[in-house]
Design a protein around this motif. Structure first.
Motif, PDB file in Angstrom:
ATOM      1  N   GLN A 291      14.384 -56.005   4.007  1.00  0.00           N
ATOM      2  CA  GLN A 291      13.751 -56.414   2.466  1.00  0.00           C
ATOM      3  C   GLN A 291      13.992 -55.255   1.805  1.00  0.00           C
ATOM      4  OE1 GLN A 291      12.148 -59.042   1.956  1.00  0.00           O
ATOM      5  NE2 GLN A 291      11.459 -58.325  -0.059  1.00  0.00           N
ATOM      6  N   ASP A 292      14.128 -54.048   1.954  1.00  0.00           N
ATOM      7  CA  ASP A 292      14.430 -52.970   1.336  1.00  0.00           C
ATOM      8  C   ASP A 292      16.184 -53.214   0.836  1.00  0.00           C
ATOM      9  OD1 ASP A 292      11.775 -51.892   1.514  1.00  0.00           O
ATOM     10  OD2 ASP A 292      12.476 -50.375   2.951  1.00  0.00           O
TER      11      ASP A 292
ATOM     12  N   LEU B 109      16.301 -55.693  -1.698  1.00  0.00           N
ATOM     13  CA  LEU B 109      16.081 -55.544  -3.207  1.00  0.00           C
ATOM     14  C   LEU B 109      16.977 -54.584  -3.803  1.00  0.00           C
ATOM     15  CD1 LEU B 109      12.128 -54.954  -2.496  1.00  0.00           C
ATOM     16  CD2 LEU B 109      13.091 -56.924  -3.457  1.00  0.00           C
TER      17      LEU B 109
ATOM     18  N   ASP C 130       9.847 -58.505  -3.874  1.00  0.00           N
ATOM     19  CA  ASP C 130       9.413 -57.791  -2.747  1.00  0.00           C
ATOM     20  C   ASP C 130       8.134 -58.331  -2.503  1.00  0.00           C
ATOM     21  OD1 ASP C 130       9.298 -55.669  -1.095  1.00  0.00           O
ATOM     22  OD2 ASP C 130       8.330 -54.380  -2.441  1.00  0.00           O
TER      23      ASP C 130
ATOM     24  N   HIS D  76       9.715 -56.758  -8.160  1.00  0.00           N
ATOM     25  CA  HIS D  76       8.379 -56.486  -7.614  1.00  0.00           C
ATOM     26  C   HIS D  76       7.859 -57.967  -6.863  1.00  0.00           C
ATOM     27  CE1 HIS D  76       4.327 -54.926  -6.688  1.00  0.00           C
ATOM     28  NE2 HIS D  76       3.763 -55.994  -7.633  1.00  0.00           N
TER      29      HIS D  76
END
Length: 321
Positions: free
Chosen positions: A27-28, A31, A50, A47
């Protein structure tokens, strides 16, 4: 009422939850990667992405994937959700643009990134080019065709839904169920079980009538659960394309009663899904392992969708008390 029902169905689901240990790291990575592809993502949009947790969704469906493969699948999931927003959001594309998007996408999947189509360009194309690189390099031709056919069917479903919304004609229940199987993208997720597992089933096995039936039941289960979660939003935007709304209109009952009818239908279908999985015959020692992996993957798609729906900000539900 609907939220309590969703939690109740989750508690009743016999499929155990699973989650990849790489989900948060991917996920990091996602993004950090998406803005580099030129997607117009400011701080607020990042955001929202995320909190939507598309990599976590991928990690629930493919808990045994390697970290690089989970990155590929998470990028593909993000592409499909961005396309879904473009086709079904408040500022959705007109049906002809969706048709052009389908043609351009299939050109890329069939012919590679050097072939271009005027209906498909920009950051959305760059994201798919990157996400498709590893599957195109690693997977055999029959798998690539299998995946492209599923994507084509999904985008065709989006187009048919857009045409129906433009005409103002809500679907009947049977018509909706058939269309929902295309728009859900579940059939796109099934070939990815083979991608992350490294073993491609023969066509005769992959398309075996019982395995196809199990795939359809799994698709229905995850789609109808999603319909319950998104029902309030869909009352405003879907033009009747939601199983609750289609049942309420066809049977002339209040929406609250239709919610209970969908839940009853979901429970019955879960029982049928479990029975059908137990009825799968042996395909021989060389294939029984990959078939079991496929069936586990379909089950993970059902359970993963349930858990992700309840945790993702895409469906703003309250935490269970």
């Amino acid at each position: 009422m609907v939220e309590e029902l969703l939690w109740s169905l989750r508690s009743a689901c016999p499929i155990p939850p699973r989650l990849s240990p790489y989900a948060e790291g991917v996920q990091d990575w996602l993004l950090e990667r998406l803005p580099r592809l030129g997607l117009p993502l400011g701080a607020e949009a990042l955001h929202r992405l995320d909190r939507a947790g598309f990599a976590r969704y991928a990690g629930r469906l493919y808990p045994d994937a390697s970290e690089p493969d989970l990155r590929t699948v998470a990028a593909l999931f993000t592409w499909f959700f961005l396309v879904d927003d473009a086709c079904d959001g408040p500022d959705r594309l007109p049906s002809e643009q969706i048709r052009a998007l389908r043609r351009g996408t299939l050109t890329l999947l069939h012919d590679g990134p050097r072939r271009r189509h005027p209906g498909f360009g920009g950051p959305l194309r760059r994201l798919l080019v990157e996400a498709w690189r590893a599957p195109r390099r690693r997977m055999p031709a029959r798998w690539r065709l299998r995946f492209a056919d599923a994507v084509g069917d999904h985008l065709d479903g989006n187009w048919r839904e857009a045409v129906a919304k433009e005409s103002g004609r809500p679907p009947g229940v049977d018509e909706y169920v058939a269309l929902r199987r295309a728009t859900s993208a579940a059939y796109v997720s099934y070939p990815l079980i083979e991608f992350v597992g490294g073993r491609v089933l023969p066509d005769a096995v992959y398309h075996h009538p019982l395995l196809r039936r199990i795939g359809a039941l799994g698709n229905d289960l995850l789609s109808w659960y999603n319909d319950l979660a998104s029902m309030e939003r869909d009352r405003v935007t879907s033009g009747g394309h939601n199983l609750v709304l289609a049942l309420a209109a066809e049977r002339n009952v209040p929406v609250a009663e239709a919610v209970e009818l969908v839940a009853e239908r979901w429970r019955d279908t879960m029982g049928h899904f479990q029975a059908q999985c137990r009825a799968v015959p042996s395909f021989g020692p060389a294939l029984d392992g990959p078939v079991a992996t496929h069936l586990d993957g379909v089950a993970n798609a059902v359970r993963g969708t349930i858990d992700w729906t309840l945790e993702s900000a895409r469906y703003p539900l309250h935490p269970h008390p």
